[in-house]
Design an enzyme around this catalytic site. Sequence first.
Site, PDB file in Angstrom:
ATOM      1  N   SER A  28      12.868  75.061  21.233  1.00 26.73           N
ATOM      2  CA  SER A  28      12.369  74.578  22.500  1.00 26.73           C
ATOM      3  C   SER A  28      13.370  74.805  23.638  1.00 26.73           C
ATOM      4  O   SER A  28      13.030  74.663  24.803  1.00 26.73           O
ATOM      5  CB  SER A  28      12.105  73.073  22.374  1.00 26.73           C
ATOM      6  N   LYS A  88      19.530  71.851  29.472  1.00 27.04           N
ATOM      7  CA  LYS A  88      18.129  71.732  29.073  1.00 27.04           C
ATOM      8  C   LYS A  88      17.488  70.534  29.773  1.00 27.04           C
ATOM      9  O   LYS A  88      18.087  69.457  29.840  1.00 27.04           O
ATOM     10  CB  LYS A  88      18.041  71.589  27.553  1.00 27.04           C
ATOM     11  N   SER A 113      15.618  74.275  17.393  1.00 32.05           N
ATOM     12  CA  SER A 113      15.502  74.594  18.816  1.00 32.05           C
ATOM     13  C   SER A 113      16.788  74.981  19.523  1.00 32.05           C
ATOM     14  O   SER A 113      16.758  75.303  20.701  1.00 32.05           O
ATOM     15  CB  SER A 113      14.843  73.428  19.543  1.00 32.05           C
TER      16      SER A 113
END
Length: 460
Positions: free
Chosen positions: A150, A77, A174
């Site tokens: 996210s 990420k 997330s």
Amino acid sequence: MHYSSITALSADIAARRISPVEVTEHMLARIDALEPTLNAYVSVTAERALAQARTAEAEIAAGKHRGPLHGVPLSYKDILFSDFARTTAGTRIHKDFVPGYTATCIARLEAAGAVTLGKVKTTEQAYATHHPDVTPPANPWSAGHWSGSSSSGSGVSVAAGLAFASLGSDTGGSIRFPSAVNGVTGLKPTWGRVSRHGAFELAASLDHIGPLARSAGDAGIVLQAMAGADVNDPTALLAPVPDYAAQIGASVAGLRIGIDRAYIAEGVDPANVAAIEEAARVLQSLGAVLVDVTVEGWKQAAIDWLPLCAPETAAAHDATFPARRSDYGENLAALIDMAESYTTRDVARAHQTRLTFSAQLAAMFHQVDLLLIPATIWRVPDLAHWADYAEGDNSEFIRFTGPFDMSGSPTLTMPGGFDQNGLPLAVQLVAPHLQEGRLVRAGSAFQQVTDWHLHHPDLG
């Protein structure tokens, strides 16, 4: 090859039936072919990945095998610092930022021999929506449906066979939302189990870093390689890291699984409830014992998540907000603005809610070993109606996620079926602090007798 489990791929690499270079070349070619439609990656570090793969191949040939991640390609990420590629955090402000060091979690995975394919997309600074400058990743099951927030790029990269696992973060859901809507397995560890050194913050006391993978076993393998104390992060837990992989295939006979029938059903889509009931039936057939419980205080914990998240987010952005407000997306700016509406008393009350909920949850775990709940109240939202969900009651939206960030509890989200439109459904297990091994044990047992995690989107 691209949908192989880490366990199977690692065995083939160790036995030299396939080389890390072949695997990496295959994955890079697949990324090149699918990225124009999926938009999962921010940057692909192809040359570096191939160099790492060649090193892994030479080491394995020389008898130096570092473990189950040696030669296995992963993605990360884009809130996690990397000194070899940009770390944009999904923002305009950091779009060209190359840190001077690499996040502890990435460094540890690379030290275990993992190959880094690149950085994958996140919503703006790991909050709810993508910055207007960013094209969101497409859900590989249906481009017209939400890909999660996210850790959207993490979920898509694993589901689409663009990485064998990925790292995400979870502040209000997330890891769990992208896992649920993309049909992958996500493990949110105990808060502090994984160092946050080298990670952009959303809300520091709520932020967790964890893996998204093909299976509970794979998630445990990734977690084991990066968990543990870190001198650069004083909040990283000092507790020893157990052998999570040893839990793969272990029996769940006698394991007590708690279910709160009201909590899982009221206001929840019937398809999600049915998935939970079926998961309970499967676990019971494996010898687990179902126990009726009441999850006390979840509603207030969900409500009071925001009075903690917003001020912590504002604090994290002191250097750039409001000075560079015009560079912010609407939703992240609104969250930071919201911090000003909370009084010190509001924050104090929210902190007390957190302590109370955590204590009530700890008491419940004296009755049961795990808690079985949905991951979401809804089925995968279509993009046309996503705003309706995002603008609704935030506490309902995060009812199965936010409270367990407040408590710092470890959770495992797994595929649990498909709805009538062929979109993934998910189930979630919650464990006491530092019982990630128990999650791997129960999750792998569930996945040995179900095949939901073996279904993949039709991408060619």
